[in-house]
Design an enzyme around this catalytic site. Structure first.
Site, short mmCIF file in Angstrom:
data_model
loop_
_atom_site.label_atom_id
_atom_site.label_comp_id
_atom_site.label_asym_id
_atom_site.label_seq_id
_atom_site.Cartn_x
_atom_site.Cartn_y
_atom_site.Cartn_z
N GLU A 1 42.60 47.45 83.16
CA GLU A 1 41.45 48.28 82.79
C GLU A 1 40.59 47.64 81.72
O GLU A 1 39.36 47.68 81.79
CB GLU A 1 41.93 49.67 82.33
CG GLU A 1 42.29 50.63 83.45
CD GLU A 1 43.62 50.30 84.10
OE1 GLU A 1 43.89 50.82 85.20
OE2 GLU A 1 44.40 49.55 83.49
N HIS B 1 49.71 61.43 83.07
CA HIS B 1 48.65 61.48 84.08
C HIS B 1 47.92 62.81 84.09
O HIS B 1 47.27 63.16 85.07
CB HIS B 1 49.24 61.23 85.48
CG HIS B 1 49.88 59.89 85.65
ND1 HIS B 1 51.07 59.57 85.09
CD2 HIS B 1 49.46 58.79 86.33
CE1 HIS B 1 51.39 58.33 85.42
NE2 HIS B 1 50.42 57.84 86.16
#
Length: 338
Positions: free
Chosen positions: A67, A136
């Site tokens: 990322e 998450h």
């Protein structure tokens, strides 16, 4: 005799996002998409389905699982004049790239005295899904809404998804676009106007989804649907709620909320994120500081996620996320009906 025909289609949030991406890639050759599995695999959630086959490797790019790396590439491309759409497989993973999002993207236009715009969209699923536990399940609306230099959008339905994403891609500022995984497959009716390639939703403007006279419910993303469901249940008991869909977290449309509170004299905020320093907390502060405070007949009540990392077990997860029953309880408590 002329017959006017209005074409209304059922479109899922996923397909609305896909249409917006397709139309903006076609409209502006500077627009491109990058992220993990966005190209050959059609996206982890199939939002970019078919776009790689249509536009090729230069416009839809698969990246390594890094990322920080691909976000930095996207930010640099935006500074150089392109319009990247950077997908995070989940916004929880944007933490790996938060230096690029905040220190590079959000601050550069200001620190360059307006000379270097950074037209980039950071998008992907945000907030709690189902059975994916703490790492998450966070909502980043308050995280990114805290930071000057960013615009932060949180769509609820297919109209929001389509109109806000097109507006975000065309904006010259970095935009954080917070989708909800559980909404991707939900269909909504789209009018002919919304289906137009020219349809965009102005950033920074909330929408009153349901008119009401006794209490204002303010929410964003998936909980907007919960608020509407709660309002319908309460209506059968003679309680008339107004429901506001924020759409934009930053800049926040506090004027629409104030106008509603001045009419209903009561306010309940609903969000999936944590309570401390949350979106609801900001709304409470703004109402406290503004003209609508004098119209309140009761304290503002916040309905939020539980102040814990998300448990994995479903029954615990359900108790950590605002449910319709929690909204109904808070409305009755605010109206002193309990």
């Amino acid at each position: 005799m002329y017959v006017c025909m209005y074409v209304i289609m059922n479109v899922t949030v996923r397909d609305a996002l896909n249409q917006a991406l397709d139309e903006e890639l076609e409209r502006d050759e500077k627009v491109f998409i990058l992220g993990e599995e966005v190209a050959q695999y059609d996206g982890a959630y199939k939002v970019s389905r078919g776009l790689w086959k249509k536009y090729g490797d230069k416009r839809v790019m698969d990246t390594p699982i890094s990322e920080m790396g691909f976000t930095g590439i996207a930010v640099g491309a935006a500074m150089a004049g392109l319009r990247p759409i950077c997908e995070f497989m989940t916004f929880n993973f944007s933490m790996q790239a938060i230096d690029q999002v905040i220190n590079s993207a959000a601050k550069t236009h200001y620190m360059s005295a307006g000379l270097v715009p950074v037209p980039i969209v950071f998008r992907g699923p945000n907030g709690a899904s189902a059975g994916v536990a703490a790492q998450h399940s966070q909502c980043f609306a308050a995280w990114y809404g805290h930071c000057p230099g960013l615009k932060v959008l949180s769509p609820w339905n297919a109209e929001d998804a389509r109109g806000l994403l097109k507006a975000a891609i065309r904006d010259d500022n970095p935009v954080v676009f917070l989708e909800n995984e559980l909404m991707y497959g939900v269909p909504f009716e789209l009018s002919e106007e919304v289906q137009s390639k020219d349809f965009v939703i102005p950033l920074g403007k909330a929408k009153v989804e349901r008119q009401g006279s006794q209490l204002t419910l303010v929410s964003h993303s998936r909980p907007v649907g919960h608020c509407l469901e709660a309002a319908n249940v309460l209506a059968k008991e003679g309680i008339d709620c107004e429901v506001i869909n924020l759409r934009t977290i930053r800049p926040m449309d506090i004027e629409t909320i104030e106008a509603s509170v001045m009419k209903t004299n009561h306010l309940v905020t609903v969000e999936g994120g944590w309570p401390q320093f949350g979106v609801g907390a900001e709304i409470c502060a703004k109402i406290m500081e503004g003209p609508a405070f004098n119209f309140l007949d009761a304290p503002v009540v916040r309905v939020t996620g539980a102040d814990v990392p998300m448990p994995y077990a479903k029954i615990l997860e359900d108790n950590c996320i605002p449910q319709v029953k929690d909204i109904i309880f808070s409305v009755k408590k605010t109206l002193n009906l309990l």
